[in-house]
Design a protein around this motif. Structure first.
Motif, mmCIF file in Angstrom:
data_model
loop_
_atom_site.group_PDB
_atom_site.id
_atom_site.type_symbol
_atom_site.label_atom_id
_atom_site.label_comp_id
_atom_site.label_asym_id
_atom_site.label_seq_id
_atom_site.Cartn_x
_atom_site.Cartn_y
_atom_site.Cartn_z
ATOM 1 N N LEU A 56 9.302 -7.556 74.769
ATOM 2 C CA LEU A 56 8.186 -7.352 73.855
ATOM 3 C C LEU A 56 7.950 -5.852 73.694
ATOM 4 C CD1 LEU A 56 6.060 -9.302 72.540
ATOM 5 C CD2 LEU A 56 4.586 -8.740 74.440
ATOM 6 N N SER A 57 7.821 -5.388 72.471
ATOM 7 C CA SER A 57 7.582 -3.955 72.263
ATOM 8 C C SER A 57 6.120 -3.627 72.553
ATOM 9 C CB SER A 57 7.919 -3.562 70.828
ATOM 10 O OG SER A 57 6.956 -4.083 69.929
ATOM 11 N N ARG A 101 4.202 -2.045 70.647
ATOM 12 C CA ARG A 101 3.466 -2.273 69.403
ATOM 13 C C ARG A 101 3.004 -3.731 69.309
ATOM 14 N NH1 ARG A 101 6.569 -2.609 64.313
ATOM 15 N NH2 ARG A 101 5.072 -3.685 63.041
ATOM 16 N N VAL A 102 3.883 -4.660 69.632
ATOM 17 C CA VAL A 102 3.536 -6.080 69.578
ATOM 18 C C VAL A 102 2.497 -6.405 70.654
ATOM 19 C CG1 VAL A 102 4.412 -8.422 69.870
ATOM 20 C CG2 VAL A 102 5.712 -6.769 68.533
ATOM 21 N N HIS A 146 -0.797 -5.235 69.487
ATOM 22 C CA HIS A 146 -1.288 -6.150 68.451
ATOM 23 C C HIS A 146 -1.920 -7.391 69.083
ATOM 24 C CE1 HIS A 146 -1.447 -8.390 64.699
ATOM 25 N NE2 HIS A 146 -0.779 -9.371 65.291
ATOM 26 N N LEU A 147 -1.257 -7.974 70.070
ATOM 27 C CA LEU A 147 -1.785 -9.162 70.730
ATOM 28 C C LEU A 147 -3.103 -8.874 71.434
ATOM 29 C CD1 LEU A 147 1.419 -10.676 72.365
ATOM 30 C CD2 LEU A 147 0.099 -11.638 70.475
ATOM 31 N N ASP A 175 3.108 -19.603 75.655
ATOM 32 C CA ASP A 175 4.330 -19.011 75.118
ATOM 33 C C ASP A 175 5.355 -20.116 74.866
ATOM 34 O OD1 ASP A 175 6.516 -17.456 74.458
ATOM 35 O OD2 ASP A 175 6.764 -16.586 76.450
#
Length: 77
Positions: free
Chosen positions: A20-21, A23-24, A27-28, A42
């Motif tokens: 997972l980056s 950035r992601v 966002h989460l 998940d």
């Protein structure tokens, strides 16, 4: 190395294992207000790396594997 440097280094390694980056993840956590005590499911969790990472952050996470082999991997890790 100070404990804070170690913690940052360790968290970077753990995040990389999830695939997972940053950035992601941001966002989460920020946009969807996921935090300590939140619950996340998940789907297609693979080896369970993301579930373990979120669990370490205090987020109640569970995973659903798409195959019996992935489930065994996630349970054994």
């Amino acid at each position: 190395m100070s404990w804070l440097q170690w913690l940052q280094s360790e968290s970077a390694v753990r995040l990389a294992q999830t695939g997972l980056s940053r950035r992601v993840l941001k966002h989460l956590i920020v946009d969807h207000e996921i935090g300590v005590g939140s619950r996340v499911l998940d789907f297609g969790c693979g080896g369970g790396e993301l579930v373990r990472f979120l669990d370490e952050l205090g987020i109640k996470a569970a995973g659903v594997a798409s195959s019996a082999d992935e489930l065994q991997t996630a349970r054994g890790a």
